[in-house]
Design a protein around this motif. Structure first.
Motif, PDB file in Angstrom:
ATOM      1  N   LEU A 186      -7.477   3.897  -4.557  1.00 51.06           N
ATOM      2  CA  LEU A 186      -7.354   3.038  -5.734  1.00 51.06           C
ATOM      3  C   LEU A 186      -7.577   1.569  -5.395  1.00 51.06           C
ATOM      4  N   GLN A 187      -7.135   1.149  -4.233  1.00 51.19           N
ATOM      5  CA  GLN A 187      -7.372  -0.237  -3.822  1.00 51.19           C
ATOM      6  C   GLN A 187      -8.863  -0.524  -3.725  1.00 51.19           C
ATOM      7  N   TYR A 188      -9.606   0.403  -3.145  1.00 52.96           N
ATOM      8  CA  TYR A 188     -11.050   0.201  -3.038  1.00 52.96           C
ATOM      9  C   TYR A 188     -11.736   0.308  -4.400  1.00 52.96           C
ATOM     10  N   LEU A 189     -11.276   1.220  -5.238  1.00 52.10           N
ATOM     11  CA  LEU A 189     -11.910   1.406  -6.544  1.00 52.10           C
ATOM     12  C   LEU A 189     -11.711   0.210  -7.463  1.00 52.10           C
ATOM     13  N   LYS A 190     -10.666  -0.560  -7.249  1.00 56.81           N
ATOM     14  CA  LYS A 190     -10.502  -1.801  -8.008  1.00 56.81           C
ATOM     15  C   LYS A 190     -11.676  -2.740  -7.763  1.00 56.81           C
ATOM     16  N   GLU A 191     -12.270  -2.649  -6.583  1.00 57.64           N
ATOM     17  CA  GLU A 191     -13.387  -3.524  -6.230  1.00 57.64           C
ATOM     18  C   GLU A 191     -14.740  -2.894  -6.536  1.00 57.64           C
ATOM     19  N   ALA A 217       4.899  21.795  -7.383  1.00 57.78           N
ATOM     20  CA  ALA A 217       6.250  21.550  -7.882  1.00 57.78           C
ATOM     21  C   ALA A 217       6.990  20.566  -6.978  1.00 57.78           C
ATOM     22  N   ALA A 218       6.828  20.730  -5.660  1.00 54.41           N
ATOM     23  CA  ALA A 218       7.490  19.832  -4.719  1.00 54.41           C
ATOM     24  C   ALA A 218       6.939  18.409  -4.796  1.00 54.41           C
ATOM     25  N   LEU A 219       5.678  18.292  -5.227  1.00 55.54           N
ATOM     26  CA  LEU A 219       5.039  16.981  -5.280  1.00 55.54           C
ATOM     27  C   LEU A 219       5.302  16.218  -6.572  1.00 55.54           C
ATOM     28  N   LEU A 220       5.872  16.863  -7.572  1.00 52.13           N
ATOM     29  CA  LEU A 220       6.017  16.232  -8.880  1.00 52.13           C
ATOM     30  C   LEU A 220       6.765  14.906  -8.802  1.00 52.13           C
ATOM     31  N   LYS A 221       7.889  14.887  -8.088  1.00 49.08           N
ATOM     32  CA  LYS A 221       8.672  13.654  -8.049  1.00 49.08           C
ATOM     33  C   LYS A 221       7.922  12.546  -7.325  1.00 49.08           C
ATOM     34  N   TYR A 222       7.148  12.913  -6.297  1.00 53.97           N
ATOM     35  CA  TYR A 222       6.385  11.901  -5.572  1.00 53.97           C
ATOM     36  C   TYR A 222       5.232  11.376  -6.428  1.00 53.97           C
ATOM     37  N   GLN A 223       4.625  12.263  -7.196  1.00 56.22           N
ATOM     38  CA  GLN A 223       3.538  11.844  -8.069  1.00 56.22           C
ATOM     39  C   GLN A 223       4.054  10.871  -9.132  1.00 56.22           C
ATOM     40  N   TRP A 224       5.214  11.185  -9.703  1.00 58.01           N
ATOM     41  CA  TRP A 224       5.813  10.304 -10.709  1.00 58.01           C
ATOM     42  C   TRP A 224       6.139   8.947 -10.097  1.00 58.01           C
ATOM     43  N   GLN A 225       6.727   8.938  -8.920  1.00 58.35           N
ATOM     44  CA  GLN A 225       7.032   7.677  -8.244  1.00 58.35           C
ATOM     45  C   GLN A 225       5.767   6.882  -7.970  1.00 58.35           C
ATOM     46  N   PHE A 226       4.701   7.582  -7.622  1.00 57.95           N
ATOM     47  CA  PHE A 226       3.437   6.901  -7.362  1.00 57.95           C
ATOM     48  C   PHE A 226       2.948   6.168  -8.606  1.00 57.95           C
ATOM     49  N   TYR A 227       2.966   6.859  -9.742  1.00 57.63           N
ATOM     50  CA  TYR A 227       2.514   6.231 -10.978  1.00 57.63           C
ATOM     51  C   TYR A 227       3.384   5.031 -11.348  1.00 57.63           C
ATOM     52  N   ARG A 228       4.672   5.175 -11.218  1.00 58.06           N
ATOM     53  CA  ARG A 228       5.591   4.138 -11.676  1.00 58.06           C
ATOM     54  C   ARG A 228       5.677   2.962 -10.699  1.00 58.06           C
ATOM     55  N   PHE A 230       3.781   2.460  -7.513  1.00 55.28           N
ATOM     56  CA  PHE A 230       2.579   1.926  -6.871  1.00 55.28           C
ATOM     57  C   PHE A 230       1.546   1.492  -7.899  1.00 55.28           C
ATOM     58  N   ALA A 231       1.235   2.378  -8.849  1.00 52.59           N
ATOM     59  CA  ALA A 231       0.224   2.054  -9.866  1.00 52.59           C
ATOM     60  C   ALA A 231       0.775   1.170 -10.977  1.00 52.59           C
ATOM     61  N   ASN A 232       2.104   1.001 -11.012  1.00 47.55           N
ATOM     62  CA  ASN A 232       2.763   0.140 -12.004  1.00 47.55           C
ATOM     63  C   ASN A 232       2.459   0.552 -13.446  1.00 47.55           C
ATOM     64  N   LEU A 233       2.468   1.859 -13.675  1.00 44.32           N
ATOM     65  CA  LEU A 233       2.254   2.371 -15.025  1.00 44.32           C
ATOM     66  C   LEU A 233       3.585   2.472 -15.766  1.00 44.32           C
ATOM     67  N   ASN A 234       3.551   2.314 -17.081  1.00 49.31           N
ATOM     68  CA  ASN A 234       4.775   2.467 -17.856  1.00 49.31           C
ATOM     69  C   ASN A 234       5.076   3.966 -18.020  1.00 49.31           C
ATOM     70  N   PRO A 235       6.252   4.328 -18.527  1.00 57.08           N
ATOM     71  CA  PRO A 235       6.602   5.758 -18.620  1.00 57.08           C
ATOM     72  C   PRO A 235       5.620   6.590 -19.434  1.00 57.08           C
ATOM     73  N   LEU A 236       5.100   6.035 -20.547  1.00 56.97           N
ATOM     74  CA  LEU A 236       4.158   6.792 -21.364  1.00 56.97           C
ATOM     75  C   LEU A 236       2.851   7.032 -20.615  1.00 56.97           C
ATOM     76  N   GLN A 237       2.334   5.990 -19.980  1.00 58.48           N
ATOM     77  CA  GLN A 237       1.114   6.142 -19.192  1.00 58.48           C
ATOM     78  C   GLN A 237       1.330   7.128 -18.047  1.00 58.48           C
ATOM     79  N   SER A 238       2.485   7.015 -17.394  1.00 57.30           N
ATOM     80  CA  SER A 238       2.786   7.910 -16.275  1.00 57.30           C
ATOM     81  C   SER A 238       2.827   9.358 -16.730  1.00 57.30           C
ATOM     82  N   ALA A 239       3.443   9.598 -17.891  1.00 52.85           N
ATOM     83  CA  ALA A 239       3.523  10.959 -18.412  1.00 52.85           C
ATOM     84  C   ALA A 239       2.128  11.505 -18.720  1.00 52.85           C
TER      85      ALA A 239
END
Length: 255
Positions: A186-191, A217-228, A230-239
């Motif tokens: 994602l850092q590279y894709l911004k450029e 299933a084990a990755l769900l919580k990490y994926q949610w944390q990533f969106y919120r 690292f990517a700084n998405l709001n809850p609706l965008q994250s969902a």
């Protein structure tokens, strides 16, 4: 501790984190040594292995001047191991391969050709089991992906990402529990706007028993944390992106 040998500045830097990889690392290195392009350096970063990995990679480095190995003081995780390799990379191009995966002989050649038009490329790959027997169908990547595409489904594997760092510079993986590679892309894709996919399978992704990357299933919580976080998405965008990611993950691994 670092064991680094002086060599000519290489064209391509290859970073491989190693953790208890004694059963696989020699085959991985052999697939690199069999590349049609020979102008590379391989940076093996041992992440506190407790098996014979360090002994094996030290012997590999002794036998090939293009290979260097580095020992982390303890198990610090793949992000720090890869970042150590990125920091030390001297090449104009940067790529990664994990210590249990394989490249076909023309992976570097085909990737380098593609960077004539695009600074960030990746390719399709085969999906085999631990014994290199067919497990799933080949994963054929999209022809190009954007920032939002990767939020929906990370189709760029660490196994095949190939980056022109002479143009884009060095960036580092975020120090998060999971999805570090996704954070780097994602850092590279911004450029760049897009990364471009090579349709031809050029590598082998070895799927081992109990692989967390396949346990969605084990990755769900990490994926949610990533969106919120690292990517700084709001809850609706994250969902929304979570739903896309879950669906695409099901499609990716159903065959």
């Amino acid at each position: 501790m670092a064991i680094k040998k002086p060599i000519n500045v290489p064209l391509i830097s290859i970073v491989t984190p190693c953790y208890n990889s004694a059963a696989y690392i020699e085959a991985t290195v052999k697939s690199i040594q069999n590349q049609s392009i020979t102008d590379w350096e391989l940076l093996l970063v041992d992440d506190g292995s407790t098996d014979a990995t360090l002994e094996i990679i030290s012997k590999l480095a002794d036998a090939d001047a293009r290979i260097s190995y580095f020992k982390q003081p303890e198990n610090l995780g793949p992000a720090l191991a890869r970042n150590h390799g990125i920091e030390l990379a001297q090449g104009s191009y940067l790529t990664f391969i994990d210590a249990d995966d394989l490249w076909f002989p023309r992976f570097l050649e085909r990737s380098l050709e593609a960077t004539k038009d695009h600074a960030f490329v990746f390719s399709s790959y085969q999906r085999l089991d631990e014994n290199l027997q067919p497990y799933l169908s080949d994963f054929i990547v999209p022809k190009r992906v954007s920032y939002t595409d990767i939020l929906k489904s990370n189709s760029i594997s660490c196994l095949t990402a190939f980056i022109d760092i002479s143009q884009l510079g060095k960036k580092y993986m975020p120090l998060i529990k999971k999805r570090q590679d996704m954070g780097l892309w994602l850092q590279y894709l911004k450029e760049t706007g897009y990364a471009y996919g090579i349709q031809e399978p050029l590598a082998v992704y070895r799927i081992r028993k109990g692989s967390l990357s396949r346990n969605k299933a084990a990755l769900l919580k990490y994926q949610w944390q990533f969106y919120r976080e690292f990517a700084n998405l709001n809850p609706l965008q994250s969902a929304y992106y979570m739903a896309c990611w879950a669906y695409n993950g099901f499609v990716k691994y159903r065959n």
